[in-house]
Design an enzyme around this catalytic site. Structure first.
Site, PDB file in Angstrom:
ATOM      1  N   ARG A  40     -21.922 -28.455  90.927  1.00 14.94           N
ATOM      2  CA  ARG A  40     -22.715 -29.649  90.637  1.00 14.94           C
ATOM      3  C   ARG A  40     -24.206 -29.369  90.733  1.00 14.94           C
ATOM      4  O   ARG A  40     -25.007 -29.997  90.046  1.00 14.94           O
ATOM      5  CB  ARG A  40     -22.356 -30.774  91.624  1.00 14.94           C
ATOM      6  CG  ARG A  40     -21.003 -31.410  91.405  1.00 14.94           C
ATOM      7  CD  ARG A  40     -20.790 -32.585  92.337  1.00 14.94           C
ATOM      8  NE  ARG A  40     -19.378 -32.750  92.645  1.00 14.94           N
ATOM      9  CZ  ARG A  40     -18.879 -32.889  93.862  1.00 14.94           C
ATOM     10  NH1 ARG A  40     -19.699 -32.904  94.905  1.00 14.94           N
ATOM     11  NH2 ARG A  40     -17.594 -33.017  94.049  1.00 14.94           N
TER      12      ARG A  40
ATOM     13  N   ASP B 288     -15.902 -35.209  90.429  1.00 11.33           N
ATOM     14  CA  ASP B 288     -16.867 -36.159  90.964  1.00 11.33           C
ATOM     15  C   ASP B 288     -16.740 -36.226  92.480  1.00 11.33           C
ATOM     16  O   ASP B 288     -15.634 -36.163  93.029  1.00 11.33           O
ATOM     17  CB  ASP B 288     -16.608 -37.539  90.351  1.00 11.33           C
ATOM     18  CG  ASP B 288     -17.627 -38.552  90.800  1.00 11.33           C
ATOM     19  OD1 ASP B 288     -17.334 -39.279  91.768  1.00 11.33           O
ATOM     20  OD2 ASP B 288     -18.719 -38.607  90.215  1.00 11.33           O
TER      21      ASP B 288
ATOM     22  N   ASP C 251     -14.257 -38.826  93.797  1.00 14.83           N
ATOM     23  CA  ASP C 251     -12.847 -38.415  93.782  1.00 14.83           C
ATOM     24  C   ASP C 251     -12.547 -37.447  94.916  1.00 14.83           C
ATOM     25  O   ASP C 251     -11.490 -37.518  95.556  1.00 14.83           O
ATOM     26  CB  ASP C 251     -12.505 -37.759  92.447  1.00 14.83           C
ATOM     27  CG  ASP C 251     -12.348 -38.771  91.325  1.00 14.83           C
ATOM     28  OD1 ASP C 251     -12.191 -39.966  91.624  1.00 14.83           O
ATOM     29  OD2 ASP C 251     -12.390 -38.360  90.145  1.00 14.83           O
ATOM     30  N   GLU C 252     -13.459 -36.519  95.149  1.00 13.78           N
ATOM     31  CA  GLU C 252     -13.272 -35.547  96.221  1.00 13.78           C
ATOM     32  C   GLU C 252     -13.057 -36.255  97.562  1.00 13.78           C
ATOM     33  O   GLU C 252     -12.151 -35.929  98.324  1.00 13.78           O
ATOM     34  CB  GLU C 252     -14.484 -34.613  96.304  1.00 13.78           C
ATOM     35  CG  GLU C 252     -14.365 -33.531  97.364  1.00 13.78           C
ATOM     36  CD  GLU C 252     -15.590 -32.637  97.409  1.00 13.78           C
ATOM     37  OE1 GLU C 252     -15.634 -31.777  98.311  1.00 13.78           O
ATOM     38  OE2 GLU C 252     -16.496 -32.789  96.569  1.00 13.78           O
ATOM     39  N   GLY C 253     -13.907 -37.230  97.848  1.00  9.97           N
ATOM     40  CA  GLY C 253     -13.772 -37.959  99.099  1.00  9.97           C
ATOM     41  C   GLY C 253     -12.508 -38.785  99.155  1.00  9.97           C
ATOM     42  O   GLY C 253     -11.793 -38.794 100.167  1.00  9.97           O
TER      43      GLY C 253
END
Length: 441
Positions: free
Chosen positions: A155, A190, A193-195
């Site tokens: 990122r 994103d 989404d990761e979290g």
């Protein structure tokens, strides 16, 4: 969007046991001979098999062995390294999927270290994909989905560089392996989404899927970013600027309002980069900080670049904390509801707590905010050359808890690497999502 399949079976042990007993009686009555009795040797064999199955798998697991088995390959392409998860999942009826096994293999460095050579970046994943090739049965390769999901490391690269790396990764996988490759095989995930996926994985391992408000919060400190996630019970009480981070999603049989925020550029490695200030020494550029041991000199690699770093004569806990405060002040809005949550902190938070002697085993322990302040003070005072970043890292973590989020000194949290024997990662949540999308396609 997540679906109701993203949950863990939460029948009570008694229900599972009674269900298994009923199933055994039914199957037994169907399998009798005309005389009403099975031959004694067969009875002994069946009895031994049932005993082994119940002891080894447990009532529910054993009876579900006839369910379809699925494999999902997730490569977590992080800022410091790439890690592969080969998940073995079984269908669990209306309750989605049950994790049977997670075959895990990590390597360093991460894809972002190959910014100048995208082809080499792709080829760096070969040991991971070869590992998956061995773990997934050959006859399942063609319908086993593989996904490469890059996080904060990519990122922070330019869009062109990151895109070139991902294109080469897709070509490499498609040309050399027979796994099922879907559109966007390799993509930057994103931070939201990761979290969210990490929170789902955590609750799965905690078996916390009852249809009531979830009290669990997750704080996942990575190299390039960190994520904070919890189900909010009082959305109206959130700070105005935090309300836009609430997602309404179906999880475990009910619609939930989940606060999820990813702080890009505030992961541990990125924090180091921001705290190390450039100076000129004898015409050469050097990075320094009062958070480093005074007598330290050495090299540091980050994001594919190498830097000369050295300590400062002003090295101390107080000066380090002041530097962190000046650098990150105002970047985080405190959230009072976090005080009511059962907080689980992991990834680099666990690693640094272990280095400081706060935790030992992978299951971790419960620690306080004050405990982090103590190991930060100890690290800065010790000036240990072989732990050159321990002062900086622990002061930064303590700053996040005590000053950014304004948690009281006696606030207790779980600092863990694994929960119930399973390592916490967003990858399992991502695997559940892939299975759901496969069902809908």
């Amino acid at each position: 969007m997540l679906t109701d399949e993203m949950r863990k079976r939460h029948d009570s042990k008694e229900e599972k046991y009674l269900s298994s007993r009923t199933s055994m009686r039914d199957s037994s009555s169907r399998g009798q001979t005309k005389t009403g009795r099975l031959p004694k040797p067969i009875v002994l064999i069946i009895g031994a098999a049932l005993l082994f199955g119940f002891v080894y798998y447990g009532p529910f697991d054993f009876l579900s062995l006839s369910s379809n088995t699925h494999y999902v390959i997730i490569i977590d392409a992080g800022s410091t390294g790439s890690r592969i998860h080969v998940f073995t999942l079984k269908e669990a009826g209306s309750d989605g999927y049950k994790l049977i096994k997670d075959d895990f293999y990590p390597l360093e460095p991460g894809l972002s270290s190959y910014g100048k050579d995208p082809k080499q970046a792709a080829q760096s994943l070969k040991p991971l994909l070869d590992f998956a090739h061995q773990k997934v049965p050959v006859d399942s390769h063609h319908h086993t989905v593989v996904k490469v999901k890059a996080t904060a490391g990519l990122r922070i690269l330019s869009e062109e560089v990151a895109s070139n790396i991902l294109k080469e990764v897709e070509k490499f996988v498609q040309s050399n392996y027979k796994f099922k490759t879907l559109p966007q095989l390799a993509q930057i995930m994103d931070g939201t989404d990761e979290g969210l996926f990490a929170w789902i994985s955590l609750n799965y391992f905690l078996d916390d899927w009852e249809p009531v408000p979830m009290k669990t919060a997750a704080l996942d400190l990575g190299g390039g970013s960190f994520q904070l996630i919890f189900e909010t019970e009082s959305q109206e009480q959130l700070p105005v600027e935090a309300k836009s981070n609430v997602l309404t999603i179906p999880v475990a049989g009910m619609t939930r309002n989940v606060y999820v925020r990813s702080y890009l550029g505030m992961g541990l490695k990125e924090a180091r980069k921001k705290l190390l200030k450039k100076i000129q020494i004898d015409g050469a550029e050097v990075l320094t900080s009062p958070c480093l041991p005074e007598k330290y000199e050495g090299d540091w690699e980050h994001g594919g670049a190498s830097f000369k770093i050295q300590g400062s004569s002003s090295s101390s806990y107080e000066n380090c904390l002041n530097s962190v405060e000046e650098t990150f002040s105002g970047a985080i809005t405190p959230i009072n509801e976090l005080l009511t949550k059962d907080l689980y902190a992991f990834s680099y938070i666990y690693d640094k707590a272990k280095d400081g002697g706060l935790v030992s085993g992978v299951e971790g322990s419960v620690v306080t905010v004050q405990d982090f302040a103590r190991i930060a003070q100890d690290a800065c005072r010790s000036q240990l050359i072989n732990q050159r970043f321990q002062c900086l890292d622990t002061v930064y973590i303590n700053y996040l808890f005590a000053r950014a989020f304004k948690l009281p000194a006696d606030f207790r949290m779980h600092v863990v690497k694994k929960v119930n024997g399973e390592e916490i990662s967003w990858a399992l949540g991502a695997a559940f999502k892939e299975m759901d999308e496969r069902k809908l396609s």
